[in-house]
Design a protein around this motif. Structure first.
Motif, short mmCIF file in Angstrom:
data_model
loop_
_atom_site.label_atom_id
_atom_site.label_comp_id
_atom_site.label_asym_id
_atom_site.label_seq_id
_atom_site.Cartn_x
_atom_site.Cartn_y
_atom_site.Cartn_z
N ASN A 253 0.81 -1.23 0.00
CA ASN A 253 0.00 0.00 0.00
C ASN A 253 0.84 1.27 0.00
O ASN A 253 0.54 2.23 0.71
N VAL A 254 1.89 1.28 -0.81
CA VAL A 254 2.74 2.46 -0.93
C VAL A 254 2.29 3.23 -2.17
O VAL A 254 2.18 2.67 -3.26
N ALA A 255 2.03 4.51 -2.01
CA ALA A 255 1.64 5.34 -3.15
C ALA A 255 2.84 5.53 -4.07
O ALA A 255 3.95 5.82 -3.62
N MET A 256 2.62 5.33 -5.36
CA MET A 256 3.69 5.49 -6.34
C MET A 256 3.16 6.29 -7.53
O MET A 256 2.04 6.06 -7.98
N PRO A 257 3.97 7.20 -8.05
CA PRO A 257 3.52 7.98 -9.19
C PRO A 257 3.46 7.10 -10.46
O PRO A 257 4.20 6.13 -10.58
N PHE B 69 5.93 3.54 -13.76
CA PHE B 69 5.54 2.45 -14.63
C PHE B 69 5.64 2.80 -16.11
O PHE B 69 5.24 2.01 -16.96
N ALA B 70 6.16 3.96 -16.45
CA ALA B 70 6.31 4.37 -17.84
C ALA B 70 7.55 3.71 -18.43
O ALA B 70 8.62 3.71 -17.82
#
Length: 94
Positions: free
Chosen positions: A69-73, A77-78
């Motif tokens: 549950n870590v927020a990632m931009p 994933f680009a």
């Protein structure tokens, strides 16, 4: 997307693993490959993944330092092809 119930026969191995993980074997119903996953028995986090393809080649991935549950931009994933790489585009599906 895949569907485990539709696409695989799932089973636990007959013998206990020596690595203290819960192992699950996923055999493709279409044939040709097998996925074995190892789960942490306390958190059920995916710890190991082993893929055996149609030719018998094995790819093994071990996961560590797992954070839930870590927020990632989205930028993480680009994918950007490296300079000089050949990019092959699959034909459109009918």
């Amino acid at each position: 997307m895949g569907n485990i119930n539709r696409d695989f026969k799932a089973a636990f191995p007959n013998s206990a693993a020596s690595d203290n993980l819960i192992h699950l074997m996923l055999d493709s119903k279409a044939g040709g490959y097998r996925i074995e996953i190892g789960l942490d028995p306390k958190s059920y986090n995916l710890v190991t993944l082993r893929l055996t393809d149609q030719l018998g080649d094995v790819t093994k991935v071990d996961f560590s330092d797992i954070h839930n549950n870590v927020a990632m931009p989205d930028s993480v994933f680009a994918f950007k092809a490296p300079a000089g790489a050949d990019v092959v585009t699959a034909p459109a599906t009918p």
